[in-house]
Write a protein that holds these residues in place. Structure first.
Motif, PDB file in Angstrom:
ATOM      1  N   MET A 159      10.992  -0.976   9.227  1.00  0.00           N
ATOM      2  CA  MET A 159       9.712  -0.836   8.518  1.00  0.00           C
ATOM      3  C   MET A 159       9.174   0.532   8.881  1.00  0.00           C
ATOM      4  SD  MET A 159       7.449  -4.188   8.081  1.00  0.00           S
ATOM      5  CE  MET A 159       7.467  -5.038   9.619  1.00  0.00           C
ATOM      6  N   ALA A 199       0.464  -4.622  13.510  1.00  0.00           N
ATOM      7  CA  ALA A 199       1.777  -4.312  12.927  1.00  0.00           C
ATOM      8  C   ALA A 199       2.898  -4.251  13.957  1.00  0.00           C
ATOM      9  CB  ALA A 199       1.692  -2.999  12.156  1.00  0.00           C
ATOM     10  N   LEU A 233       6.224   0.730   2.055  1.00  0.00           N
ATOM     11  CA  LEU A 233       7.243   0.015   1.280  1.00  0.00           C
ATOM     12  C   LEU A 233       8.203   0.982   0.594  1.00  0.00           C
ATOM     13  CD1 LEU A 233       4.750  -2.521  -0.278  1.00  0.00           C
ATOM     14  CD2 LEU A 233       6.653  -3.183   1.165  1.00  0.00           C
ATOM     15  N   TRP A 261       0.960  -9.953   8.963  1.00  0.00           N
ATOM     16  CA  TRP A 261       1.406  -8.713   9.613  1.00  0.00           C
ATOM     17  C   TRP A 261       0.441  -7.578   9.277  1.00  0.00           C
ATOM     18  CZ3 TRP A 261       4.726  -8.309  13.348  1.00  0.00           C
ATOM     19  CH2 TRP A 261       5.397  -7.113  13.604  1.00  0.00           C
ATOM     20  N   GLY A 262       0.014  -6.828  10.287  1.00  0.00           N
ATOM     21  CA  GLY A 262      -0.902  -5.716  10.032  1.00  0.00           C
ATOM     22  C   GLY A 262      -2.270  -6.243   9.629  1.00  0.00           C
ATOM     23  N   LEU A 281      -3.802  -4.942   2.986  1.00  0.00           N
ATOM     24  CA  LEU A 281      -2.840  -3.926   2.540  1.00  0.00           C
ATOM     25  C   LEU A 281      -1.484  -4.533   2.209  1.00  0.00           C
ATOM     26  CD1 LEU A 281      -3.210  -0.776   4.827  1.00  0.00           C
ATOM     27  CD2 LEU A 281      -3.388  -0.888   2.341  1.00  0.00           C
ATOM     28  N   TYR A 282      -1.109  -4.451   0.936  1.00  0.00           N
ATOM     29  CA  TYR A 282       0.208  -4.896   0.486  1.00  0.00           C
ATOM     30  C   TYR A 282       0.604  -6.227   1.112  1.00  0.00           C
ATOM     31  CZ  TYR A 282       0.379  -0.399  -1.674  1.00  0.00           C
ATOM     32  OH  TYR A 282       0.081   0.680  -2.452  1.00  0.00           O
ATOM     33  N   ASP A 283      -0.279  -7.182   0.973  1.00  0.00           N
ATOM     34  CA  ASP A 283       0.015  -8.536   1.439  1.00  0.00           C
ATOM     35  C   ASP A 283      -0.578  -9.494   0.428  1.00  0.00           C
ATOM     36  OD1 ASP A 283       0.847 -10.250   3.973  1.00  0.00           O
ATOM     37  OD2 ASP A 283      -0.945 -11.129   3.054  1.00  0.00           O
ATOM     38  N   GLY A 297       6.478   7.346  10.717  1.00  0.00           N
ATOM     39  CA  GLY A 297       6.605   6.425  11.849  1.00  0.00           C
ATOM     40  C   GLY A 297       7.334   5.162  11.445  1.00  0.00           C
ATOM     41  N   ALA A 298       8.223   4.705  12.322  1.00  0.00           N
ATOM     42  CA  ALA A 298       8.932   3.438  12.080  1.00  0.00           C
ATOM     43  C   ALA A 298       8.745   2.526  13.285  1.00  0.00           C
ATOM     44  CB  ALA A 298      10.418   3.715  11.847  1.00  0.00           C
ATOM     45  N   TYR A 299       8.821   1.215  13.030  1.00  0.00           N
ATOM     46  CA  TYR A 299       8.659   0.202  14.092  1.00  0.00           C
ATOM     47  C   TYR A 299       7.418   0.508  14.933  1.00  0.00           C
ATOM     48  CZ  TYR A 299      13.726  -0.006  13.099  1.00  0.00           C
ATOM     49  OH  TYR A 299      14.967  -0.051  12.506  1.00  0.00           O
ATOM     50  N   SER A 346      -0.454  -0.972   9.820  1.00  0.00           N
ATOM     51  CA  SER A 346       0.544   0.037  10.201  1.00  0.00           C
ATOM     52  C   SER A 346       0.018   1.434   9.897  1.00  0.00           C
ATOM     53  CB  SER A 346       1.863  -0.219   9.478  1.00  0.00           C
ATOM     54  OG  SER A 346       1.671  -0.282   8.086  1.00  0.00           O
TER      55      SER A 346
HETATM   56  C1  LIG Z   1       4.443  -5.828   2.980  1.00  0.00           C
HETATM   57  S1  LIG Z   1       3.751  -4.372   3.652  1.00  0.00           S
HETATM   58  C2  LIG Z   1       2.631  -5.048   4.800  1.00  0.00           C
HETATM   59  C3  LIG Z   1       1.643  -4.062   5.341  1.00  0.00           C
HETATM   60  C4  LIG Z   1       0.735  -4.672   6.395  1.00  0.00           C
HETATM   61  N1  LIG Z   1      -0.168  -5.652   5.809  1.00  0.00           N
HETATM   62  C5  LIG Z   1      -0.064  -3.618   7.141  1.00  0.00           C
HETATM   63  O1  LIG Z   1      -1.299  -3.747   7.225  1.00  0.00           O
HETATM   64  O2  LIG Z   1       0.529  -2.711   7.699  1.00  0.00           O
HETATM   65  C6  LIG Z   1       5.109  -3.838   4.626  1.00  0.00           C
HETATM   66  C7  LIG Z   1       5.103  -2.339   4.816  1.00  0.00           C
HETATM   67  O3  LIG Z   1       4.167  -2.009   5.817  1.00  0.00           O
HETATM   68  C8  LIG Z   1       4.637  -0.925   6.587  1.00  0.00           C
HETATM   69  N2  LIG Z   1       4.763  -1.401   7.988  1.00  0.00           N
HETATM   70  C9  LIG Z   1       4.423  -2.614   8.452  1.00  0.00           C
HETATM   71  N3  LIG Z   1       4.607  -2.683   9.775  1.00  0.00           N
HETATM   72  C10 LIG Z   1       5.053  -1.472  10.177  1.00  0.00           C
HETATM   73  C11 LIG Z   1       5.407  -0.922  11.429  1.00  0.00           C
HETATM   74  N4  LIG Z   1       5.342  -1.635  12.546  1.00  0.00           N
HETATM   75  N5  LIG Z   1       5.822   0.366  11.456  1.00  0.00           N
HETATM   76  C12 LIG Z   1       5.889   1.107  10.333  1.00  0.00           C
HETATM   77  N6  LIG Z   1       5.578   0.635   9.127  1.00  0.00           N
HETATM   78  C13 LIG Z   1       5.151  -0.643   9.038  1.00  0.00           C
HETATM   79  C14 LIG Z   1       5.961  -0.493   5.980  1.00  0.00           C
HETATM   80  O4  LIG Z   1       5.698   0.523   5.039  1.00  0.00           O
HETATM   81  C15 LIG Z   1       6.414  -1.754   5.298  1.00  0.00           C
HETATM   82  O5  LIG Z   1       7.292  -1.466   4.238  1.00  0.00           O
END
Ligand SMILES: C[S@@+](CC[C@H](N)C(=O)[O-])C[C@H]1O[C@@H](n2cnc3c(N)ncnc32)[C@H](O)[C@@H]1O
Length: 243
Positions: free
Chosen positions: A235, A6, A179, A103-104, A108-110, A198-200, A136
């Motif tokens: 994110m 992520a 999300l 990503w990630g 999960l949510y993909d 947590g962000a980024y 993430s």
């Molecule tokens: C479309 S989903 C994809 C999730 C991804 N497949 C995963 O395994 O983390 C996108 C969401 O993942 C989370 N996310 C993804 N990358 C992130 C990061 N680097 N830091 C924090 N949240 C993250 C956020 O909640 C964002 O809205």
């Protein structure tokens, strides 16, 4: 289908690196945020097979205003399947392998797996393998130094949309929210909850805030708004833990 973590290049597994190095054509769906593109570019420059090609697939537009969310997503998914099918048919030779970098973690949510499943169900001659990535959610727990569950407890992973619509789920002590563009936790400050936000995650801009929801909710809302305005995107993910 290759999970690439992520945001932290160190979170890309050796299995993912091996798969990237064995790929003829990398399909890129969305341009995405700057850091996402940068990580992808770095991975391909360092680990891509000699002579690999990158093929961009234009994402069909999604009707975000649609009343029936699940139905709108289904229609969108089907339109994506058409676009992917065309790209695979025209860009990938019969003996070649293609990859989607996710990503990630792809679980999960993909929608990558769901779209490919639709192509398989349509009888397209392709198969796929999934390589997990560090999500993430794993990055969030690790950076806060916490387990997601408590002894024998359940954990629910949900979205900001659902949390806002349904409130806290019954019988679950620990809830991971993804999300959430709307800081849905703001409506729960009367509940006895801890938040681990947590962000980024995994990037140079990583932000972490934890504490009693009542005490830190406003701080998170302000920090999130400031970071989003400064960078143009955000994110974030968080765990809500019942006390
Ligand atoms: C479309 S989903 C994809 C999730 C991804 N497949 C995963 O395994 O983390 C996108 C969401 O993942 C989370 N996310 C993804 N990358 C992130 C990061 N680097 N830091 C924090 N949240 C993250 C956020 O909640 C964002 O809205």
């Amino acid at each position: 289908v290759i999970g690439i973590g992520a945001g932290d290049p160190e979170h890309v597994t050796r299995q993912a690196i091996g798969a990237i190095g064995a790929t003829d054509v990398v399909f890129v769906i969305e341009k995405g945020a700057e850091d996402l593109v940068a990580l992808r570019r770095e991975l391909l420059a360092t680990h891509g097979a000699p002579g690999h090609r990158v093929v961009e697939i234009t994402d069909p537009r999604r009707d975000r205003g649609a009343a029936r969310y699940a139905e709108a997503v289904e229609v969108w998914r089907s339109a994506r399947a058409d676009a992917w099918s065309d790209a695979i048919a025209s860009e990938l030779g019969p003996e070649q392998s293609g990859a989607f970098l996710v990503w990630g973690d792809p679980s999960l949510y993909d929608s990558t797996i769901a779209v490919l499943d639709e192509l398989v169900a349509r009888g397209e001659p392709l198969g796929y393998e999934v390589i997990p990535g560090i999500s993430s959610v794993s990055a969030l727990a690790a950076r806060h130094g916490i387990p997601l569950n408590r002894i024998g407890g359940a954990v629910q992973i949900t979205t900001g949309r659902r949390l806002a619509a349904d409130g806290l789920p019954d019988g679950v002590e620990d809830i991971v929210v993804m999300l959430d563009a709307d800081c849905s936790f703001r409506h729960l400050t009367e509940e006895p909850l801890e938040i681990y936000w947590g962000a980024y995650l995994g990037t140079a801009d990583e932000m972490l805030i934890a504490g009693s929801l009542r005490e830190v909710a406003a701080e998170i809302v302000a920090a999130r708004a400031e970071a989003r305005a400064r960078k143009g995107w955000i994110m974030d993910t968080y765990l809500l833990r019942r006390r």
